[in-house]
Design a protein around this motif. Structure first.
Motif, short mmCIF file in Angstrom:
data_model
loop_
_atom_site.label_atom_id
_atom_site.label_comp_id
_atom_site.label_asym_id
_atom_site.label_seq_id
_atom_site.Cartn_x
_atom_site.Cartn_y
_atom_site.Cartn_z
N THR A 197 21.49 21.46 -9.86
CA THR A 197 22.49 20.90 -10.77
C THR A 197 21.89 19.92 -11.78
OG1 THR A 197 23.07 19.20 -9.14
CG2 THR A 197 24.40 21.21 -9.16
N ASP A 198 20.72 19.40 -11.50
CA ASP A 198 20.08 18.48 -12.45
C ASP A 198 19.82 19.12 -13.81
OD1 ASP A 198 20.07 16.34 -10.75
OD2 ASP A 198 17.93 16.42 -10.29
N VAL A 199 19.58 20.42 -13.83
CA VAL A 199 19.24 21.09 -15.08
C VAL A 199 20.39 21.93 -15.63
CG1 VAL A 199 16.76 21.12 -14.59
CG2 VAL A 199 18.18 23.06 -13.87
N GLN A 200 21.55 21.84 -14.99
CA GLN A 200 22.70 22.62 -15.43
C GLN A 200 23.59 21.79 -16.36
OE1 GLN A 200 24.43 23.76 -11.62
NE2 GLN A 200 23.53 25.81 -11.81
N THR A 201 24.37 22.52 -17.14
CA THR A 201 25.40 21.85 -17.94
C THR A 201 26.50 21.39 -16.99
OG1 THR A 201 26.71 23.86 -18.25
CG2 THR A 201 24.96 23.42 -19.89
N TYR A 202 27.42 20.62 -17.52
CA TYR A 202 28.54 20.14 -16.71
C TYR A 202 29.32 21.31 -16.12
CZ TYR A 202 33.01 18.06 -15.48
OH TYR A 202 34.14 17.68 -14.80
N GLU A 203 29.59 22.30 -16.94
CA GLU A 203 30.37 23.46 -16.50
C GLU A 203 29.60 24.25 -15.42
OE1 GLU A 203 29.85 22.73 -19.77
OE2 GLU A 203 31.88 22.00 -20.21
N GLU A 204 28.30 24.42 -15.62
CA GLU A 204 27.49 25.14 -14.64
C GLU A 204 27.43 24.38 -13.31
OE1 GLU A 204 24.31 27.36 -17.62
OE2 GLU A 204 23.93 25.29 -16.97
N ALA A 205 27.28 23.06 -13.41
CA ALA A 205 27.22 22.24 -12.19
C ALA A 205 28.56 22.29 -11.44
CB ALA A 205 26.86 20.80 -12.54
N CYS A 206 29.66 22.30 -12.18
CA CYS A 206 30.97 22.44 -11.55
C CYS A 206 31.09 23.78 -10.84
CB CYS A 206 32.10 22.27 -12.57
SG CYS A 206 32.32 20.57 -13.11
#
Length: 135
Positions: free
Chosen positions: A96-105
């Motif tokens: 999740t450190d390298v994901q966008t907010y939407e991807e991390a969600c």
């Protein structure tokens, strides 16, 4: 009671810092085997195939070593489970450190769904790994 005027954050990065687990440095006798098998299991899922940096960060975290220090008298099966869980948590953080907010969600939702119901598998390596862990 008046509010605190300051607070001190411990220096958790300094290599000389020793985490106090008691008066002795006790680790599980099978710690080498457990941590090696746990990392082999984790990396067998291919969740870090595209990034050696994230894989290196998981290795460098020594998250599984927290388990061998915290549970020096656990059965081997319990120790391995705890090592695996610590590695899973650090891996989710690295992903999740390298994901966008939407991807991390989406990653969060995937992990929570599989933890709640192991049949909820979206086909991703992370989902399959969590599914295998909880089953």
């Amino acid at each position: 009671m008046s509010p605190a005027s300051h607070f001190v954050i411990p220096d958790l990065i300094r290599p000389s810092l020793r985490v106090p687990f008691g008066s002795q440095d006790i680790v599980h006798l099978d710690h080498d085997r457990a941590t090696a098998e746990s990392k082999a299991w984790l990396f067998s899922w291919g969740i870090f195939a595209k990034s050696d940096r994230r894989k290196a960060a998981v290795i460098k975290s020594h998250a599984d070593f927290c388990a061998v220090r915290a549970y020096p008298y656990a059965t081997y099966e319990y120790l391995r489970t705890t090592c695996d869980w610590m590695n899973v948590i650090v891996s989710i953080d690295e992903i999740t450190d390298v994901q966008t907010y939407e991807e991390a969600c989406h990653t969060r939702d995937t992990v929570v769904a599989v933890l709640r119901d192991p049949s909820q598998n979206d086909g991703t390596p992370l989902s399959k790994m969590i599914q295998r862990f909880v089953s």
